[in-house]
Each structure stands twice: as structure tokens, then as C-alpha cells.
Design an enzyme around this catalytic site. Structure first.
Site, PDB file in Angstrom:
ATOM      1  N   CYS A  69      10.344   7.669   7.042  1.00 17.23           N
ATOM      2  CA  CYS A  69      11.222   6.826   7.293  1.00 17.23           C
ATOM      3  C   CYS A  69      12.898   7.524   7.350  1.00 17.23           C
ATOM      4  O   CYS A  69      13.593   6.835   7.941  1.00 17.23           O
ATOM      5  CB  CYS A  69      11.231   5.787   6.028  1.00 17.23           C
ATOM      6  SG  CYS A  69       9.745   4.764   5.948  1.00 17.23           S
ATOM      7  N   HIS A 122       4.936  -1.778   7.443  1.00 15.75           N
ATOM      8  CA  HIS A 122       5.108  -1.252   8.749  1.00 15.75           C
ATOM      9  C   HIS A 122       3.745  -0.718   9.238  1.00 15.75           C
ATOM     10  O   HIS A 122       2.823  -0.260   8.221  1.00 15.75           O
ATOM     11  CB  HIS A 122       6.198  -0.082   8.975  1.00 15.75           C
ATOM     12  CG  HIS A 122       7.420  -0.461   8.889  1.00 15.75           C
ATOM     13  ND1 HIS A 122       8.281   0.031   8.084  1.00 15.75           N
ATOM     14  CD2 HIS A 122       8.028  -1.502   9.637  1.00 15.75           C
ATOM     15  CE1 HIS A 122       9.614  -0.552   8.169  1.00 15.75           C
ATOM     16  NE2 HIS A 122       9.567  -1.348   8.968  1.00 15.75           N
TER      17      HIS A 122
HETATM   18  N1  GLY Z   1      13.470  -1.306   2.294  1.00 16.91           N
HETATM   19  C1  GLY Z   1      13.015  -0.890   3.789  1.00 16.91           C
HETATM   20  C2  GLY Z   1      12.998  -1.767   4.702  1.00 16.91           C
HETATM   21  O1  GLY Z   1      12.630  -3.144   4.107  1.00 16.91           O
HETATM   22  O2  GLY Z   1      13.257  -1.962   5.874  1.00 16.91           O
END
Ligand code: GLY
Length: 257
Positions: free
Chosen positions: A252, A165
Site C-alpha cells: 500500500c 481490497h
Molecule cells: N485505511 C486505508 C483505507 O481505508 O483506504
């Protein structure tokens, strides 16, 4: 000092299936679910210690990645935008988040076929940077621009390469300072901000969480932490080793508003 702030943090428990969370291809270490739960609880306590009121949602064993609530919704001003997660296995995570947030704000939705993970949204004051990663499409960036057209927020896409990300490579601390892992986006893109460069051996520390005057920094990143403190920020170290194994960072596991 002008740093991001919030009143509430929405968090979601760690399911017993967490060891099946989506894993970056380079990660081979086994995942200890019990340890992940302990680390998550300490993370929650840290958020409370920074003055945030927790809204806790129960884990759902059908969704191994469900603690990573950031990917499911964005809160911008008085709007909550329910995302369309880029990984098909994660699409069902949004329902419980929508139910939890609809009492607080007006809901909007990113509509298929667009996909968007909240981990690709970097908010710096009124600027919404949208990482175009393997999870987030330019169509989603355009939908976001339309949803926010009558607000103070502007939307700018940025191409992301070789990392999960945008916020795996870059997070905002406040006072125009970002922590930044080179090599995953145009290195001039954020030149207008002061950059704390994260060394490659501390890559996980590009994802810090700055809230209510303190920067949460992941354990195992002493160099990055020292640079952040030298830039004038208070820090608190948090160990989230089990989340790191599955690509998760400090931002997150909460939605702050
Ligand atoms: N394990 C976090 C994701 O791949 O979104």
C-alpha cells in the site's frame, strides 16, 4: 527466477493525523503515529536496500490515509493511470501524486462516477486483475480496459467480498506463485497459479511485496514466511503493525515503476 522488478518507488510521509486514517470496523487498537513514522522509515530503507530510488512526497495532514499511495495511481508500462479513490475522504490525495509522476509518464484518469483503489489491482505479468470491492466499481474496470486497449495488458474483473481490497487477500510473488487468503473471492479464480495459502491467524501476510528478487513479508507471519522461503524466494521481514491497524499492507505504501 522471474519476479516483479522496478527502478523507482514513490512514497509519501506519515501525517500527524494518521491516527484518523480509515479503520476496518473490527480494529479497535489505538494508532501510534510516531511508531508509524519509524516503521515507514524502515520500510523506505528496505526499498532502497532492494535497489529502488525513492521519490519522496511530503505528508499532507488533511489526508490521514495519504501514505497509502498505491491507491492513487497505477503504473502500467509507460502509462500512469490516476485513480478515483473509492473513499470520498481520500479523493484529494491524487493531486500531489499526479504532479510527482507527470514528468515520468503519460497520464490517464479514471473518471467519476467510476471509483478505483490501486489496492484492487493485482498485476501478474501482462494480466491486470481488478478487484470489484466496496472501493472499486465495474465501471472503473471498463475504463481501465479502454485505457489499456492498445497495450499488451488485458483486464479481468474479479469479485471481492468481506475484505478491503483484492490485494488484502492475494499478492503475486513471481514465477507464477501467489500468496492467497481463502474465503474472499472465488477460490478457483486463481487456480492457474501456484498458491501459498495464508492461515487465518496470519491474514495480514496475504499482502506481501515482491520486488527485485526479495519478498517483503510482514512481521508476525512465521508460517507464511516459511512457505514462501520453501518455494524458493528470499524474504525480508518488515514490521508495519500501525499500518495494519488501519487496513494497510506492504504494497500500500509505495508505487513502484
Ligand atoms: N485505511 C486505508 C483505507 O481505508 O483506504
Amino acid at each position: 527466477m522471474q519476479t516483479p522488478s522496478g527502478t523507482f518507488a514513490l512514497v509519501r510521509g506519515v501525517p500527524k493525523t494518521f491516527h484518523r486514517a480509515i479503520t476496518p470496523s473490527e480494529s479497535t487498537e489505538p494508532i501510534d503515529v510516531e511508531r508509524a513514522r519509524e516503521q515507514h522509515e524502515r520500510y523506505c530503507q528496505a526499498l532502497e536496500g532492494l535497489g529502488l530510488k525513492l521519490i519522496r512526497i511530503a505528508a499532507d495532514d488533511r489526508f490521514p490515509d495519504c501514505p497509502f499511495v498505491e491507491d492513487t495511481a497505477l503504473v502500467l508500462g509507460d502509462r500512469v493511470i490516476i485513480t478515483a479513490p473509492g473513499a470520498e475522504a481520500r479523493r484529494g490525495e491524487t493531486g500531489a501524486i499526479e504532479q510527482a509522476l507527470e514528468n515520468y509518464m503519460t497520464l490517464y484518469h479514471i473518471q467519476s462516477p467510476a471509483t478505483l483503489d490501486g489496492g484492487d489491482i493485482l498485476l501478474i505479468d501482462e494480466h491486470v486483475y481488478v478487484g470489484l470491492s466496496s472501493r472499486t466499481s465495474s465501471l472503473a474496470a471498463e475504463q481501465l480496459r479502454q485505457i489499456l486497449a492498445d497495450t499488451r495488458y488485458d483486464v479481468t474483473p474479479v469479485a471481492v467480498d468481506g475484505i478491503l481490497h483484492l490485494k488484502s487477500a492475494c499478492t503475486y510473488l513471481g514465477d507464477d506463485v501467489i500468496v492467497y487468503l481463502p474465503g474472499h473471492l472465488d477460490d478457483d479464480f486463481f487456480a492457474r497459479y501456484e498458491r501459498i495459502t495464508v492461515p487465518r491467524n496470519e491474514a495480514h501476510a496475504a499482502n506481501c511485496l515482491s520486488i527485485n528478487g526479495t519478498v517483503l513479508v510482514p512481521a508476525g507471519a512465521p508460517e507464511t514466511r516459511a512457505h514462501i522461503e520453501n518455494a524458493g524466494f528470499d524474504t525480508l521481514e518488515i514490521d508495519i503493525s500501525e499500518s495494519h491497524k488501519v487496513g494497510g499492507g506492504l504494497t500500500c505504501s509505495c508505487i513502484i515503476f
